[in-house]
Design a protein around this motif. Sequence first.
Motif, PDB file in Angstrom:
ATOM      1  N   ASN A  94       0.860  -1.191   0.000  1.00  0.00           N
ATOM      2  CA  ASN A  94       0.000   0.000   0.000  1.00  0.00           C
ATOM      3  C   ASN A  94       0.892   1.235   0.000  1.00  0.00           C
ATOM      4  O   ASN A  94       2.114   1.127  -0.028  1.00  0.00           O
ATOM      5  CB  ASN A  94      -0.949   0.003   1.215  1.00  0.00           C
ATOM      6  N   ASN A  95       0.270   2.376  -0.005  1.00  0.00           N
ATOM      7  CA  ASN A  95       1.035   3.617  -0.127  1.00  0.00           C
ATOM      8  C   ASN A  95       1.333   4.277   1.215  1.00  0.00           C
ATOM      9  O   ASN A  95       1.811   5.402   1.257  1.00  0.00           O
ATOM     10  CB  ASN A  95       0.282   4.601  -1.025  1.00  0.00           C
ATOM     11  N   LEU A  96       1.043   3.600   2.313  1.00  0.00           N
ATOM     12  CA  LEU A  96       1.282   4.188   3.620  1.00  0.00           C
ATOM     13  C   LEU A  96       2.774   4.182   3.958  1.00  0.00           C
ATOM     14  O   LEU A  96       3.497   3.235   3.659  1.00  0.00           O
ATOM     15  CB  LEU A  96       0.516   3.424   4.699  1.00  0.00           C
ATOM     16  N   THR A  97       3.232   5.260   4.576  1.00  0.00           N
ATOM     17  CA  THR A  97       4.606   5.341   5.051  1.00  0.00           C
ATOM     18  C   THR A  97       4.825   4.294   6.134  1.00  0.00           C
ATOM     19  O   THR A  97       4.005   4.125   7.031  1.00  0.00           O
ATOM     20  CB  THR A  97       4.895   6.738   5.621  1.00  0.00           C
ATOM     21  N   ILE A 120       7.821  12.572   7.704  1.00  0.00           N
ATOM     22  CA  ILE A 120       7.127  12.071   6.511  1.00  0.00           C
ATOM     23  C   ILE A 120       7.050  13.158   5.436  1.00  0.00           C
ATOM     24  O   ILE A 120       7.268  12.903   4.248  1.00  0.00           O
ATOM     25  CB  ILE A 120       5.718  11.572   6.882  1.00  0.00           C
ATOM     26  N   GLU A 121       6.787  14.385   5.847  1.00  0.00           N
ATOM     27  CA  GLU A 121       6.665  15.490   4.896  1.00  0.00           C
ATOM     28  C   GLU A 121       7.996  15.843   4.237  1.00  0.00           C
ATOM     29  O   GLU A 121       8.028  16.375   3.119  1.00  0.00           O
ATOM     30  CB  GLU A 121       6.106  16.723   5.613  1.00  0.00           C
ATOM     31  N   ILE A 155      -2.315   9.343  12.393  1.00  0.00           N
ATOM     32  CA  ILE A 155      -1.266   9.503  11.389  1.00  0.00           C
ATOM     33  C   ILE A 155      -1.493   8.498  10.267  1.00  0.00           C
ATOM     34  O   ILE A 155      -1.710   7.304  10.519  1.00  0.00           O
ATOM     35  CB  ILE A 155       0.138   9.291  12.005  1.00  0.00           C
ATOM     36  N   LYS A 156      -1.423   8.940   9.023  1.00  0.00           N
ATOM     37  CA  LYS A 156      -1.578   8.042   7.888  1.00  0.00           C
ATOM     38  C   LYS A 156      -0.247   7.355   7.599  1.00  0.00           C
ATOM     39  O   LYS A 156       0.469   7.677   6.651  1.00  0.00           O
ATOM     40  CB  LYS A 156      -2.071   8.821   6.670  1.00  0.00           C
ATOM     41  N   ALA A 157       0.081   6.430   8.471  1.00  0.00           N
ATOM     42  CA  ALA A 157       1.325   5.670   8.372  1.00  0.00           C
ATOM     43  C   ALA A 157       1.161   4.404   9.190  1.00  0.00           C
ATOM     44  O   ALA A 157       0.255   4.293  10.021  1.00  0.00           O
ATOM     45  CB  ALA A 157       2.505   6.488   8.882  1.00  0.00           C
ATOM     46  N   GLU A 158       2.041   3.435   8.950  1.00  0.00           N
ATOM     47  CA  GLU A 158       2.039   2.185   9.708  1.00  0.00           C
ATOM     48  C   GLU A 158       3.279   2.127  10.590  1.00  0.00           C
ATOM     49  O   GLU A 158       4.382   2.463  10.133  1.00  0.00           O
ATOM     50  CB  GLU A 158       2.055   0.987   8.761  1.00  0.00           C
ATOM     51  N   ASN A 210      -3.050   0.549  12.797  1.00  0.00           N
ATOM     52  CA  ASN A 210      -1.841   0.881  12.042  1.00  0.00           C
ATOM     53  C   ASN A 210      -0.573   0.580  12.826  1.00  0.00           C
ATOM     54  O   ASN A 210       0.478   1.187  12.590  1.00  0.00           O
ATOM     55  CB  ASN A 210      -1.857   2.351  11.609  1.00  0.00           C
ATOM     56  N   VAL A 211      -0.646  -0.365  13.781  1.00  0.00           N
ATOM     57  CA  VAL A 211       0.519  -0.750  14.588  1.00  0.00           C
ATOM     58  C   VAL A 211       0.691  -2.260  14.507  1.00  0.00           C
ATOM     59  O   VAL A 211      -0.248  -3.019  14.759  1.00  0.00           O
ATOM     60  CB  VAL A 211       0.364  -0.327  16.063  1.00  0.00           C
ATOM     61  N   THR A 212       1.897  -2.701  14.144  1.00  0.00           N
ATOM     62  CA  THR A 212       2.207  -4.127  14.048  1.00  0.00           C
ATOM     63  C   THR A 212       3.436  -4.442  14.885  1.00  0.00           C
ATOM     64  O   THR A 212       4.476  -3.785  14.737  1.00  0.00           O
ATOM     65  CB  THR A 212       2.491  -4.539  12.588  1.00  0.00           C
ATOM     66  N   PHE A 213       3.304  -5.433  15.775  1.00  0.00           N
ATOM     67  CA  PHE A 213       4.445  -5.903  16.548  1.00  0.00           C
ATOM     68  C   PHE A 213       5.061  -7.093  15.816  1.00  0.00           C
ATOM     69  O   PHE A 213       4.445  -8.153  15.702  1.00  0.00           O
ATOM     70  CB  PHE A 213       4.022  -6.282  17.970  1.00  0.00           C
TER      71      PHE A 213
END
Length: 346
Positions: free
Chosen positions: A181-184, A309-310, A208-211, A233-236
Amino acid sequence: MSMNILFTISSSEVGGAQRWVRDQAKVVSSIGHSYLATNEHGWLVESSEFHDVLLHRGFSKYLSPGSLISLLRFLRNNDIDLIVASSASAGVLSRIASLLSGIPVVYISHGWSAVYQGRFLKPFLCYSERILSLITHKIVCVSQSDLSIATDIISINKSKLVFFPNRVLPSPLLESHVKGNNLTRVLTVCRLAHPKRVDLLVDAMSGIKAELFVVGGGPLASQLLEKAEMFDNVTFVGEVVGFNEFSDYDVFVLISDSEGMPMSALEAMSAGLPLVLSNVGGCPSLIEGNGCLVSNDIASVRAGIVRAIENIDAYSNASIELFDSRYNLLRFSNSYTDFYKDCITR
């Protein structure tokens, strides 16, 4: 002049100090043999080719007669020229062994736990460090912050102190995997324990649009996993032995109440990742146009991640340039070997 250098550390599990020992062992291979003394078999034992290894559970204790006797025997049997100690408990054993054997010892301060974690024992622990410094050939501080603490708070004689900022071998620039996907992709690599503030980082990811991907294990793992269930949007990832897939991610974040100079941040920098770091310890020296320093509150951490990110392209280029100019161990290996030689000849 070929030399035999023994690295001592309380634990062989994955960690910043262990990564430092691994890289230094590779540096030493150009001038002699490296040896290791630690508590038990683990990542560090497996990750480097040591000429010989001493394993004794007493290395994870501050003073173990059995480990001291084993250490003295190991020093004699392997004609060790220099001891390099990289943890508090191993540092105590190593310096007593140095006193009894006459072999010089260097202590590496990867952050002064006597100050950062001493609490009500802080005065006693600082006094102990000051006394131990008297039987130490040199004490290496890995950040300017730790050097200041050594002189201003612990009151160690300046003639005993040397400043060598943490440096690492570059992480391999692997081709990034397809991201799906396009998420940071935001990465943190740390032990899930105090003083790391992964709980704060997880909270900051809200909105926040990020993982966020958390690599590491530790005593707080189950508590943090439960907390992360509230976020999509959080993965351990869990503990990854010998993790070096930094190029699979876009931004590196490390939030902590105290730090020396974090090895994981240096490895991320070598792979060109922008950095978002807590404004503690040696972290400020790792930020020069390549990321953000944040205070340990949700708003500041969130703002730092958004800013990274920006500005991801500019920060990424600056990370590569800063790493190569200051923290690339390949470029500075001679300064370490010359230091070890000087400790032995003196």
